[in-house]
Design an enzyme around this catalytic site. Structure first.
Site, short mmCIF file in Angstrom:
data_model
loop_
_atom_site.label_atom_id
_atom_site.label_comp_id
_atom_site.label_asym_id
_atom_site.label_seq_id
_atom_site.Cartn_x
_atom_site.Cartn_y
_atom_site.Cartn_z
N SER A 79 -14.28 19.59 -23.30
CA SER A 79 -13.19 18.64 -23.55
C SER A 79 -12.49 19.00 -24.85
O SER A 79 -12.87 19.95 -25.54
CB SER A 79 -13.74 17.20 -23.64
OG SER A 79 -14.47 17.03 -24.84
N SER A 81 -12.25 16.87 -27.48
CA SER A 81 -12.62 15.85 -28.46
C SER A 81 -12.91 16.44 -29.84
O SER A 81 -12.95 15.71 -30.83
CB SER A 81 -13.84 15.06 -27.98
OG SER A 81 -14.99 15.88 -27.95
N LYS A 136 -20.41 16.93 -31.58
CA LYS A 136 -19.57 16.19 -32.51
C LYS A 136 -19.91 16.64 -33.93
O LYS A 136 -20.83 17.41 -34.16
CB LYS A 136 -19.79 14.68 -32.39
CG LYS A 136 -19.63 14.11 -30.99
CD LYS A 136 -18.21 14.14 -30.50
CE LYS A 136 -18.10 13.58 -29.08
NZ LYS A 136 -16.73 13.69 -28.54
N SER A 223 -11.70 10.91 -28.95
CA SER A 223 -13.11 11.32 -28.95
C SER A 223 -14.00 10.12 -28.69
O SER A 223 -13.91 9.10 -29.38
CB SER A 223 -13.48 11.94 -30.31
OG SER A 223 -14.86 12.18 -30.40
#
Length: 266
Positions: A79, A81, A136, A223
């Site tokens: 993705s 994010s 992350k 996100s």
């Protein structure tokens, strides 16, 4: 216990090793004795096909298992994010020993090596679905007071400095606001989407529990991270490893982006 590719590797290693071991102890001596009785050289007697495959594949599978479990594991970014740091289509290596060695499948730590540092880009298992991996940036350590107000991030009452650098011109989300965030000892790029000024995740105030971590994506307004119930605080046992380098970028129709290949992750 997590049933993922590591589970398959462990099961395959045990199965091939067991077949090879049982044959070596119980059946191979009988074949050798029979060959000697017939005057045939033992090396000229072919092993059963199953044993031959097990003997051939066991060391290969074992090496792959050891590398993926204790050294480096490849992941694909699914993705945007983590834009602009990581793009959809990036393939990365994750250092599995940065925060200690863990047993595959059981995920229990057997050797402590280092602690996660604020600003690290980390792959972790989603607390509510451990079979799913997220990536992350580590923002909050255990005991930190995290506050998010719009584009502003505060840690223990101090605003995290951000320098705005105009519009983002890279792949995807062109025209959005680009910034450089000074998070601990790490300076990294972040992306903001002004059209989502009132979006979910822009009003947050919590203290990170002991033994847990707080994560945010670098694409702050796009996100799903620790600000949201679906992710929340991540326990230490769910950490997989530190993302260290991009080894391939492949996302059609623009693939590959050559300058990303081999780039370190900061």
């Amino acid at each position: 216990m997590i049933f993922d590719f590591s589970f398959i590797l462990v099961a395959a290693t045990l199965l091939t090793g067991l077949i090879w071991g049982i044959d070596s102890v119980a059946f191979k001596p009988q074949r050798v004795a029979t060959a000697n009785a017939k005057g045939v050289a033992p090396e000229n007697i072919r092993e059963p096909l199953l044993v031959e495959y097990a003997r051939s594949f066991f060391p290969v599978i074992l090496i792959v298992l050891l590398i993926r479990s204790f050294l480096f594991e490849p992941f694909r970014i699914p993705s945007d994010s983590m834009m602009p740091t990581l793009l959809d289509g990036d393939f990365i290596f994750v250092n599995k020993f940065s925060y200690g060695l863990r047993l595959p499948v059981l995920n229990s730590k057997i050797v402590s090596i280092g602690d996660p540092q604020r600003g690290d880009v980390i792959v972790f298992r989603l607390p509510r679905d451990p079979a799913t991996n997220y990536i992350k940036r580590l923002v909050g350590l255990p005991g930190d007071h995290i506050v998010v107000r719009g584009q502003n991030l505060y840690i223990n009452g101090e605003r995290v400095p951000v320098e705005f650098n105009g519009e983002y011109t890279g792949p995807g989300h062109r025209g959005e606001t680009l910034g450089t965030e000074h998070l601990g000892n790490v300076d990294h790029n972040v992306l903001y989407i002004p059209s989502r000024m009132d979006g979910e995740g822009r009003d947050y105030d919590q203290v990170v529990p002991a033994g847990h971590y707080f994560f945010m994506g670098d694409n702050r307004d796009n996100s799903k991270d620790s600000r949201f119930f679906e992710v929340g605080f991540v326990p230490e046992r769910n950490l997989v490893g530190k993302a260290v380098r991009i080894w391939l970028n492949w996302d059609l129709p623009n693939a590959p982006i050559w300058e990303r290949i081999g780039a370190p992750i900061r």
